[in-house]
Design a protein around this motif. Sequence first.
Motif, PDB file in Angstrom:
ATOM      1  N   GLU A 151       0.876  -1.102  -0.022  1.00 15.80           N
ATOM      2  CA  GLU A 151      -0.138   0.046  -0.107  1.00 15.80           C
ATOM      3  C   GLU A 151       1.030   1.210  -0.010  1.00 15.80           C
ATOM      4  OE1 GLU A 151      -2.988   2.105   3.142  1.00 15.80           O
ATOM      5  OE2 GLU A 151      -3.670   0.076   2.694  1.00 15.80           O
ATOM      6  N   HIS A 152       2.044   1.184   0.469  1.00 17.23           N
ATOM      7  CA  HIS A 152       2.867   2.355   0.759  1.00 17.23           C
ATOM      8  C   HIS A 152       3.280   2.656  -0.884  1.00 17.23           C
ATOM      9  CE1 HIS A 152       5.712  -1.038   0.134  1.00 17.23           C
ATOM     10  NE2 HIS A 152       6.666  -0.196  -0.409  1.00 17.23           N
ATOM     11  N   LEU A 153       3.176   2.002  -1.900  1.00 15.90           N
ATOM     12  CA  LEU A 153       3.459   2.499  -2.984  1.00 15.90           C
ATOM     13  C   LEU A 153       2.375   3.325  -3.883  1.00 15.90           C
ATOM     14  CD1 LEU A 153       4.784  -1.116  -4.643  1.00 15.90           C
ATOM     15  CD2 LEU A 153       5.980   0.497  -3.485  1.00 15.90           C
ATOM     16  N   LEU A 154       1.232   3.617  -2.993  1.00 20.01           N
ATOM     17  CA  LEU A 154       0.085   4.326  -3.383  1.00 20.01           C
ATOM     18  C   LEU A 154       0.629   5.767  -2.929  1.00 20.01           C
ATOM     19  CD1 LEU A 154      -3.013   2.079  -3.084  1.00 20.01           C
ATOM     20  CD2 LEU A 154      -1.468   2.481  -5.000  1.00 20.01           C
ATOM     21  N   ALA A 155       1.491   6.062  -2.106  1.00 23.03           N
ATOM     22  CA  ALA A 155       1.780   7.195  -1.486  1.00 23.03           C
ATOM     23  C   ALA A 155       2.105   8.274  -2.767  1.00 23.03           C
ATOM     24  CB  ALA A 155       2.899   6.999  -0.439  1.00 23.03           C
ATOM     25  N   GLY A 156       1.419   9.507  -2.666  1.00 30.05           N
ATOM     26  CA  GLY A 156       1.968  10.464  -3.565  1.00 30.05           C
ATOM     27  C   GLY A 156       1.040  10.363  -4.964  1.00 30.05           C
ATOM     28  N   GLU A 157       1.684  10.694  -5.954  1.00 31.34           N
ATOM     29  CA  GLU A 157       0.775  10.730  -7.222  1.00 31.34           C
ATOM     30  C   GLU A 157       0.750   9.460  -7.961  1.00 31.34           C
ATOM     31  OE1 GLU A 157       0.113  12.862 -11.767  1.00 31.34           O
ATOM     32  OE2 GLU A 157       1.575  13.785 -10.073  1.00 31.34           O
ATOM     33  N   VAL A 158      -0.332   8.647  -8.042  1.00 25.70           N
ATOM     34  CA  VAL A 158      -0.396   7.349  -8.700  1.00 25.70           C
ATOM     35  C   VAL A 158      -0.565   7.429 -10.304  1.00 25.70           C
ATOM     36  CG1 VAL A 158      -1.312   5.142  -8.864  1.00 25.70           C
ATOM     37  CG2 VAL A 158      -1.217   6.315  -6.766  1.00 25.70           C
ATOM     38  N   SER A 159       0.470   6.827 -11.085  1.00 23.29           N
ATOM     39  CA  SER A 159       0.463   6.953 -12.389  1.00 23.29           C
ATOM     40  C   SER A 159       0.350   5.551 -13.429  1.00 23.29           C
ATOM     41  CB  SER A 159       1.664   7.703 -12.888  1.00 23.29           C
ATOM     42  OG  SER A 159       2.938   7.199 -12.497  1.00 23.29           O
ATOM     43  N   LYS A 160       0.138   4.627 -12.298  1.00 27.86           N
ATOM     44  CA  LYS A 160       0.034   3.115 -13.079  1.00 27.86           C
ATOM     45  C   LYS A 160      -1.423   2.717 -12.467  1.00 27.86           C
ATOM     46  CE  LYS A 160       4.783   2.128 -12.979  1.00 27.86           C
ATOM     47  NZ  LYS A 160       6.007   1.068 -12.199  1.00 27.86           N
ATOM     48  N   PRO A 161      -2.024   1.669 -13.430  1.00 26.63           N
ATOM     49  CA  PRO A 161      -3.148   1.037 -12.881  1.00 26.63           C
ATOM     50  C   PRO A 161      -2.752   0.177 -11.758  1.00 26.63           C
ATOM     51  CG  PRO A 161      -2.472   0.016 -14.986  1.00 26.63           C
ATOM     52  CD  PRO A 161      -1.635   1.440 -14.839  1.00 26.63           C
ATOM     53  N   ILE A 162      -3.641  -0.331 -10.808  1.00 29.63           N
ATOM     54  CA  ILE A 162      -3.660  -1.191  -9.846  1.00 29.63           C
ATOM     55  C   ILE A 162      -3.946  -2.490 -10.079  1.00 29.63           C
ATOM     56  CG2 ILE A 162      -4.108  -1.362  -7.434  1.00 29.63           C
ATOM     57  CD1 ILE A 162      -4.623   1.882  -7.274  1.00 29.63           C
ATOM     58  N   ALA A 163      -3.193  -3.463  -9.496  1.00 32.77           N
ATOM     59  CA  ALA A 163      -3.519  -4.906  -9.586  1.00 32.77           C
ATOM     60  C   ALA A 163      -3.519  -5.610  -8.382  1.00 32.77           C
ATOM     61  CB  ALA A 163      -2.696  -5.638 -10.802  1.00 32.77           C
ATOM     62  N   ILE A 164      -4.487  -6.249  -8.075  1.00 30.73           N
ATOM     63  CA  ILE A 164      -4.616  -6.777  -6.520  1.00 30.73           C
ATOM     64  C   ILE A 164      -4.831  -8.459  -6.821  1.00 30.73           C
ATOM     65  CG2 ILE A 164      -6.195  -7.092  -4.527  1.00 30.73           C
ATOM     66  CD1 ILE A 164      -7.127  -4.179  -5.264  1.00 30.73           C
ATOM     67  N   VAL A 165      -3.752  -9.074  -5.916  1.00 29.60           N
ATOM     68  CA  VAL A 165      -3.768 -10.520  -5.896  1.00 29.60           C
ATOM     69  C   VAL A 165      -3.907 -10.813  -4.469  1.00 29.60           C
ATOM     70  CG1 VAL A 165      -2.270 -10.830  -7.968  1.00 29.60           C
ATOM     71  CG2 VAL A 165      -1.186 -10.432  -5.617  1.00 29.60           C
ATOM     72  N   GLU A 166      -3.798 -11.994  -4.249  1.00 28.77           N
ATOM     73  CA  GLU A 166      -4.117 -12.502  -2.586  1.00 28.77           C
ATOM     74  C   GLU A 166      -2.709 -12.662  -1.951  1.00 28.77           C
ATOM     75  OE1 GLU A 166      -5.553 -16.671  -0.661  1.00 28.77           O
ATOM     76  OE2 GLU A 166      -6.662 -16.076  -2.234  1.00 28.77           O
ATOM     77  N   SER A 167      -1.912 -13.290  -2.486  1.00 30.49           N
ATOM     78  CA  SER A 167      -0.545 -13.532  -1.639  1.00 30.49           C
ATOM     79  C   SER A 167       0.409 -12.456  -1.793  1.00 30.49           C
ATOM     80  CB  SER A 167      -0.068 -15.030  -1.848  1.00 30.49           C
ATOM     81  OG  SER A 167       0.769 -14.900  -2.691  1.00 30.49           O
ATOM     82  N   GLU A 168       1.436 -12.253  -0.669  1.00 34.80           N
ATOM     83  CA  GLU A 168       2.471 -11.305  -0.946  1.00 34.80           C
ATOM     84  C   GLU A 168       3.509 -11.776  -1.993  1.00 34.80           C
ATOM     85  OE1 GLU A 168       0.485 -11.137   3.187  1.00 34.80           O
ATOM     86  OE2 GLU A 168       1.336 -12.660   1.912  1.00 34.80           O
ATOM     87  N   LYS A 169       3.766 -12.975  -1.894  1.00 37.92           N
ATOM     88  CA  LYS A 169       4.728 -13.672  -2.700  1.00 37.92           C
ATOM     89  C   LYS A 169       4.450 -13.338  -4.363  1.00 37.92           C
ATOM     90  CE  LYS A 169       4.933 -18.117  -4.069  1.00 37.92           C
ATOM     91  NZ  LYS A 169       5.121 -19.513  -4.352  1.00 37.92           N
ATOM     92  N   THR A 170       3.082 -13.553  -4.424  1.00 39.49           N
ATOM     93  CA  THR A 170       2.510 -13.484  -5.723  1.00 39.49           C
ATOM     94  C   THR A 170       2.622 -12.010  -6.529  1.00 39.49           C
ATOM     95  OG1 THR A 170       1.041 -15.095  -5.374  1.00 39.49           O
ATOM     96  CG2 THR A 170       0.549 -13.537  -7.247  1.00 39.49           C
TER      97      THR A 170
END
Length: 412
Positions: free
Chosen positions: A221-240
Amino acid sequence: MMKTESIYKHILEPSGNGRKYHPCPHCGAYKFTYYIDRDTGKPLADYVGRCERINSCGYHYPPREYFRNLNSKNKIEMKEEQLAKEITSVVKEERVNRRYPKSVDYVKNALFCFLVTVFGKQKVLATFQKYDVRTSTLFRKDSKYGAAFLMRAIDLLIRQVKEMAYDSKTGKRIKEGQSVFLLDYNTRSYQLRDGSFSIYLAGKSLMKDYDFKNKLCFFGEHLLAGEVSKPIAIVESEKTAIICDICMPDYIWLATGGKNGCKWTTEEVYQVLKDANQPITLFPDLNATEDWIAKAEKLLAAGLDVSIYDLEEQEGITEEDKAKGLDIGDYLIRYWKENHPEDGEKIEEVKCQKANIPQLSKMLSSLSSKKEPNMIEELGIPIDPKEVDGLLPNKSSGSVSGVDLSVISDIE
């Protein structure tokens, strides 16, 4: 016209009908009359009423004061409850750095070692640093340790630390039926355990706080800090999420941390997705598509731009894959091994070299071998060890030459 007591819902218990006086909260005398509910006949509280010793005591607690104070108390409790909900437990950075220091070489991290065999050291290292993955010494298998995933929120504060055990040869999480060594923090020793305990949320332990509120956020989630310029993808596991970031860096990859994970369909959690204002693609595991479609509908209803990638509809998906519940990460690994085998590396562990000093070796080799003596020499006179044993006290007899050893043992 004055109102009389009879028109009120709560009245002083009338005389008759076996009425009994009660102990007064103020003076203690059994001269206290309750205010009761006219419909039920039950008292409001054992302190709501009037003492009949009007001149000598004069205690009177009317219903209006009871309800006024009750409303004030409820408001205070509601406010305290609301404040408690607003407070989010945070794991202090210094405690995380103390238990999972960044200086620890990833060569000891089982997940890191496996991924390097597929994608190469530089790609994996860059992604581990991007997501701030650490090494967990809580788990050990084949001289490798587990992974510690930091749940760092959009405000960059750490909400939780999730430790997981992995097999360095397969990259799979160690599960029930497999063995793993678990660290006992009290004795600082490892004990062999069943792999059923291979996930540990360390926040409460790190903060030494039994009231620690386990309020998770998206992994990454910390990667969303500031201006977001890329689409977001959500998976289940941290490894994935890590694997997908290596293979498809055009997305910001987040992980829910489990089927329900961080409760990501609640407004409190998905608000960060809304604020990012980017299209969102969900990548459910095999056999989890229907469940994630239902979750996607909740996000759509909240006004988010959500679509879902149905892995089950893709070519090459077998019934065996479905039975195993594979995810997009498993297929990316398979693809990379087949199409980019040159990327894989084998980590060579740094081992201490043996020193060679010819001069010292020559000096030591010139020494004659020392023989073990068969005789004990005292004042130059050889004495047979057996004779020495004969001079020592007999433990069974408890005496030497008629001296009672028990007496000697009592002398300080």
